[in-house]
Write a protein that holds these residues in place. Structure first.
Motif, PDB file in Angstrom:
ATOM      1  N   PHE A 295       1.557 -17.518   0.479  1.00 53.97           N
ATOM      2  CA  PHE A 295       1.320 -17.954   2.012  1.00 53.97           C
ATOM      3  C   PHE A 295      -0.010 -17.774   2.114  1.00 53.97           C
ATOM      4  O   PHE A 295      -1.316 -18.491   1.868  1.00 53.97           O
ATOM      5  CB  PHE A 295       1.708 -18.675   3.083  1.00 53.97           C
ATOM      6  CG  PHE A 295       3.403 -18.549   3.021  1.00 53.97           C
ATOM      7  CD1 PHE A 295       3.639 -19.639   1.730  1.00 53.97           C
ATOM      8  CD2 PHE A 295       4.543 -17.907   3.221  1.00 53.97           C
ATOM      9  CE1 PHE A 295       4.659 -19.721   2.118  1.00 53.97           C
ATOM     10  CE2 PHE A 295       5.944 -18.141   3.571  1.00 53.97           C
ATOM     11  CZ  PHE A 295       5.661 -19.803   3.019  1.00 53.97           C
ATOM     12  N   MET A 296      -0.308 -16.236   1.764  1.00 55.76           N
ATOM     13  CA  MET A 296      -2.210 -15.562   2.137  1.00 55.76           C
ATOM     14  C   MET A 296      -2.934 -15.519   1.290  1.00 55.76           C
ATOM     15  O   MET A 296      -4.011 -15.567   1.225  1.00 55.76           O
ATOM     16  CB  MET A 296      -1.875 -14.222   2.611  1.00 55.76           C
ATOM     17  CG  MET A 296      -1.190 -13.200   2.138  1.00 55.76           C
ATOM     18  SD  MET A 296       0.402 -14.253   2.672  1.00 55.76           S
ATOM     19  CE  MET A 296       0.711 -12.676   3.464  1.00 55.76           C
ATOM     20  N   LYS A 297      -2.092 -16.233  -0.101  1.00 53.22           N
ATOM     21  CA  LYS A 297      -3.328 -16.538  -0.908  1.00 53.22           C
ATOM     22  C   LYS A 297      -3.260 -18.091  -0.946  1.00 53.22           C
ATOM     23  O   LYS A 297      -4.614 -18.537  -1.647  1.00 53.22           O
ATOM     24  CB  LYS A 297      -1.873 -16.403  -2.310  1.00 53.22           C
ATOM     25  CG  LYS A 297      -2.401 -15.133  -2.889  1.00 53.22           C
ATOM     26  CD  LYS A 297      -0.523 -14.451  -3.434  1.00 53.22           C
ATOM     27  CE  LYS A 297      -0.603 -13.103  -3.534  1.00 53.22           C
ATOM     28  NZ  LYS A 297       1.190 -12.460  -4.223  1.00 53.22           N
ATOM     29  N   LEU A 298      -2.237 -18.932  -0.843  1.00 54.06           N
ATOM     30  CA  LEU A 298      -3.268 -20.320  -0.391  1.00 54.06           C
ATOM     31  C   LEU A 298      -3.842 -20.476   0.393  1.00 54.06           C
ATOM     32  O   LEU A 298      -4.859 -21.528   0.043  1.00 54.06           O
ATOM     33  CB  LEU A 298      -1.679 -21.194  -0.351  1.00 54.06           C
ATOM     34  CG  LEU A 298      -1.005 -22.664   0.315  1.00 54.06           C
ATOM     35  CD1 LEU A 298      -1.852 -23.366  -1.078  1.00 54.06           C
ATOM     36  CD2 LEU A 298      -0.189 -22.612   1.277  1.00 54.06           C
ATOM     37  N   ALA A 299      -3.808 -19.919   1.481  1.00 58.63           N
ATOM     38  CA  ALA A 299      -4.111 -20.374   2.485  1.00 58.63           C
ATOM     39  C   ALA A 299      -6.006 -20.845   1.539  1.00 58.63           C
ATOM     40  O   ALA A 299      -6.750 -21.601   2.420  1.00 58.63           O
ATOM     41  CB  ALA A 299      -4.408 -19.531   3.882  1.00 58.63           C
ATOM     42  N   PRO A 300      -6.831 -19.344   1.604  1.00 58.98           N
ATOM     43  CA  PRO A 300      -7.995 -19.549   1.846  1.00 58.98           C
ATOM     44  C   PRO A 300      -8.261 -20.833   0.088  1.00 58.98           C
ATOM     45  O   PRO A 300      -9.492 -21.451   0.498  1.00 58.98           O
ATOM     46  CB  PRO A 300      -8.224 -18.650   1.001  1.00 58.98           C
ATOM     47  CG  PRO A 300      -8.143 -17.547   0.691  1.00 58.98           C
ATOM     48  CD  PRO A 300      -5.973 -17.965   0.818  1.00 58.98           C
TER      49      PRO A 300
ATOM     50  N   GLY B 284     -11.573 -12.676  -8.353  1.00 56.09           N
ATOM     51  CA  GLY B 284     -11.462 -11.621  -7.021  1.00 56.09           C
ATOM     52  C   GLY B 284      -9.871 -11.671  -6.467  1.00 56.09           C
ATOM     53  O   GLY B 284      -9.366 -12.690  -7.221  1.00 56.09           O
ATOM     54  N   ASN B 285     -10.042 -11.369  -5.942  1.00 58.53           N
ATOM     55  CA  ASN B 285      -7.947 -11.274  -5.199  1.00 58.53           C
ATOM     56  C   ASN B 285      -8.027 -11.913  -3.815  1.00 58.53           C
ATOM     57  O   ASN B 285      -8.963 -11.478  -2.486  1.00 58.53           O
ATOM     58  CB  ASN B 285      -8.319  -9.984  -4.427  1.00 58.53           C
ATOM     59  CG  ASN B 285      -6.661  -9.442  -4.343  1.00 58.53           C
ATOM     60  OD1 ASN B 285      -6.131 -11.154  -3.878  1.00 58.53           O
ATOM     61  ND2 ASN B 285      -6.793  -8.175  -4.368  1.00 58.53           N
ATOM     62  N   VAL B 286      -7.628 -13.249  -3.754  1.00 58.25           N
ATOM     63  CA  VAL B 286      -7.334 -14.452  -3.060  1.00 58.25           C
ATOM     64  C   VAL B 286      -7.113 -13.627  -1.404  1.00 58.25           C
ATOM     65  O   VAL B 286      -6.398 -14.217  -0.316  1.00 58.25           O
ATOM     66  CB  VAL B 286      -6.441 -16.074  -2.897  1.00 58.25           C
ATOM     67  CG1 VAL B 286      -7.488 -16.528  -4.338  1.00 58.25           C
ATOM     68  CG2 VAL B 286      -5.268 -15.394  -4.004  1.00 58.25           C
ATOM     69  N   MET B 287      -5.867 -12.485  -1.790  1.00 60.58           N
ATOM     70  CA  MET B 287      -5.345 -11.506  -0.681  1.00 60.58           C
ATOM     71  C   MET B 287      -6.693 -11.752  -0.041  1.00 60.58           C
ATOM     72  O   MET B 287      -6.588 -11.496   2.074  1.00 60.58           O
ATOM     73  CB  MET B 287      -4.627 -11.386  -1.013  1.00 60.58           C
ATOM     74  CG  MET B 287      -2.930 -10.916  -1.794  1.00 60.58           C
ATOM     75  SD  MET B 287      -1.431 -11.193  -0.684  1.00 60.58           S
ATOM     76  CE  MET B 287      -1.844  -9.470  -0.502  1.00 60.58           C
ATOM     77  N   ILE B 288      -7.438 -10.803  -0.419  1.00 61.83           N
ATOM     78  CA  ILE B 288      -8.232 -10.352   0.171  1.00 61.83           C
ATOM     79  C   ILE B 288      -9.176 -11.689   1.021  1.00 61.83           C
ATOM     80  O   ILE B 288     -10.383 -10.978   2.222  1.00 61.83           O
ATOM     81  CB  ILE B 288      -9.697  -9.059  -0.230  1.00 61.83           C
ATOM     82  CG1 ILE B 288      -8.651  -8.304  -1.496  1.00 61.83           C
ATOM     83  CG2 ILE B 288     -10.400  -8.494  -0.033  1.00 61.83           C
ATOM     84  CD1 ILE B 288      -7.245  -6.984  -0.176  1.00 61.83           C
ATOM     85  N   ASP B 289      -9.542 -13.239   0.681  1.00 64.50           N
ATOM     86  CA  ASP B 289     -10.065 -13.331   1.248  1.00 64.50           C
ATOM     87  C   ASP B 289      -9.819 -14.117   2.698  1.00 64.50           C
ATOM     88  O   ASP B 289     -10.544 -13.684   3.521  1.00 64.50           O
ATOM     89  CB  ASP B 289     -10.027 -14.688   1.122  1.00 64.50           C
ATOM     90  CG  ASP B 289     -10.713 -14.679  -0.705  1.00 64.50           C
ATOM     91  OD1 ASP B 289     -11.258 -13.934  -0.758  1.00 64.50           O
ATOM     92  OD2 ASP B 289     -10.675 -15.837  -0.512  1.00 64.50           O
ATOM     93  N   THR B 290      -8.256 -13.566   2.479  1.00 61.97           N
ATOM     94  CA  THR B 290      -7.497 -13.616   3.807  1.00 61.97           C
ATOM     95  C   THR B 290      -7.910 -12.411   4.826  1.00 61.97           C
ATOM     96  O   THR B 290      -7.840 -13.051   6.318  1.00 61.97           O
ATOM     97  CB  THR B 290      -6.396 -14.068   3.977  1.00 61.97           C
ATOM     98  OG1 THR B 290      -6.227 -15.223   3.053  1.00 61.97           O
ATOM     99  CG2 THR B 290      -5.699 -14.342   5.159  1.00 61.97           C
ATOM    100  N   LEU B 291      -7.342 -11.865   4.015  1.00 62.60           N
ATOM    101  CA  LEU B 291      -7.926 -10.587   5.208  1.00 62.60           C
ATOM    102  C   LEU B 291      -8.889 -10.594   5.792  1.00 62.60           C
ATOM    103  O   LEU B 291      -9.090  -9.880   6.762  1.00 62.60           O
ATOM    104  CB  LEU B 291      -7.401  -9.367   4.426  1.00 62.60           C
ATOM    105  CG  LEU B 291      -7.066  -7.584   4.968  1.00 62.60           C
ATOM    106  CD1 LEU B 291      -6.687  -6.687   3.611  1.00 62.60           C
ATOM    107  CD2 LEU B 291      -8.736  -7.212   4.946  1.00 62.60           C
TER     108      LEU B 291
END
Ligand code: UD1
Length: 357
Positions: free
Chosen positions: A13-18, A168-175
């Motif tokens: 879910f945190m990868k999808l969001a951004p 790059g890292n989509v998890m970090i977009d959300t973070l």
């Protein structure tokens, strides 16, 4: 252009969001399918709410089962959906069963697949996620990678470079988006110094003697620094069926799985984190928090080479010794890997829209 996203489990879910947010900003037509692999409110709904992801257009409600049952169920329920929607591309995320199931369906129907978080390898085929990664990458038309090591893995496997896109890292977009809000909250009453623990991998929690030994060591850690352990449903059911007590009187405290913001709030202020999660190895690296990973290997080696992660395998004495070092102020300092800058989803959208033209 019409993009159909498939997600199913908490780390998706945190990868999808951004990505969803960025494509919406560019007025791309999107359909969101939730497979229902995770279904508890605290494993799914709360993430949609906090990350402001719209409700899924469809939920396949597959629920739990063996790997074969779950994968097959997702495939047979997803096939008519994708046939009806006729998207230009299906985006799948990470390495869970929902990821590989959707990729398999699309590849047989000649529908293009984009894999977000492609190319990661633990080189450990006893890990179900490693099988999911290998197959998904083999079937994907566009492979969005988080770090150079992922590009190297894919090229070594013979994937042509025109399909690989280092974003790059989509998890970090959300973070990065959620961190200011997370910093304003403290969901659980914890002291200044504390350890945060998560364990849910089958290799750790399905092996009851090992799980029991780990709990023994966590109790010892708890004598030195308070330990907070939000319990994944898989871990809870193993602890209960093995008769291992779920509540603890002293320094080790269990709680329910936490929401994204609550967990991030606790992670950002933790003295150290003990985990077997993939995403948490990345988040602690970004946050500069010491991360002790209870695994023999990692598909995210940059978190060890560049970041704050150490792999401890099954060496519980070393785990205790490392906790002591951290409490004495002695631990490596990490830095943030290239392109973990909050802009990965923009690069994904750029590439998707360039593909269409
Ligand atoms: C899955 C992913 C794993 C990911 C993890 C994050 C695969 C192969 N594994 O593992 O990569 O790190 O999600 O959580 O896809 N359950 C509930 N409620 C739920 C979901 C699950 O109670 O909402 C329980 C069920 O007893 C189920 C068990 O948890 O059998 C395991 O769920 P499952 O989806 O099979 O795998 P995870 O261990 O969650």
């Amino acid at each position: 252009m019409h993009i159909l996203h498939v997600v199913g489990a908490r780390p998706n879910f945190m990868k999808l969001a951004p990505v969803y947010r960025e494509l919406a900003r560019r007025n791309v037509q999107q359909t969101l399918v939730h497979t229902g692999q995770h279904y508890d409110a605290n494993m799914s709904d709360v993430f949609f709410r906090e990350l402001e992801i719209p409700s899924p257009d469809m939920n396949l409600n597959v629920g739990s089962g063996s790997h074969a049952q779950q994968t097959a169920e997702i495939m047979s329920r997803f096939e008519p959906v994708v046939l009806r929607c006729k998207p230009d591309m299906v985006l799948v995320y990470g390495d869970v069963n929902s990821t590989v199931a959707a990729a398999l369906v699309c590849s047989k129907l000649m529908i293009k697949v984009g894999h977000v978080e492609a190319g990661l390898r633990s080189f450990d085929s006893s890990m179900p996620e490693e099988i999911n990664r290998l197959i998904t990458d083999r079937l994907s038309d566009l492979l969005f990678t988080p770090s150079q090591d992922a590009n190297d893995n894919l090229e070594r496997e013979g994937v042509t470079v025109d399909k690989i896109c280092l974003v790059g890292n989509v998890m970090i977009d959300t973070l990065t988006r959620m961190l200011p809000a997370a910093r304003t909250r403290m969901p659980v009453d914890v002291p200044e110094r504390y350890a945060l623990v998560t364990l849910h991998r089958p290799s750790n929690v399905d092996d009851i003697p090992w799980l029991s030994a780990m709990l023994g060591v966590l109790h010892k850690v708890g004598e030195q620094v308070p330990v907070l352990f939000p319990i994944h449903p898989r871990t809870r059911s193993r602890l209960l069926s093995a008769g291992l007590h779920v509540s603890a009187p002293n320094g080790l405290r269990f709680c329910e799985p936490l929401s994204y913001l609550d967990f991030l709030a606790l992670q950002a202020r933790a003295t150290l984190v003990i985990t077997d999660s993939g995403g948490i190895q990345e988040e602690t690296t970004y946050l500069g928090i010491p991360c002790l990973t209870v695994r023999e290997n990692t598909e995210r080696p940059v978190t060890v080479h560049i970041g704050t992660n150490v792999l401890l395998g099954r060496d519980l004495q070393q785990l205790l010794a490392t906790v002591n070092s951290i409490l004495n102020g002695d631990f490596k300092r990490g830095s943030i890997p290239p392109l973990w800058d909050g802009l990965a989803a923009q690069r994904i959208a750029d590439r998707l829209l360039a593909t269409k033209q």
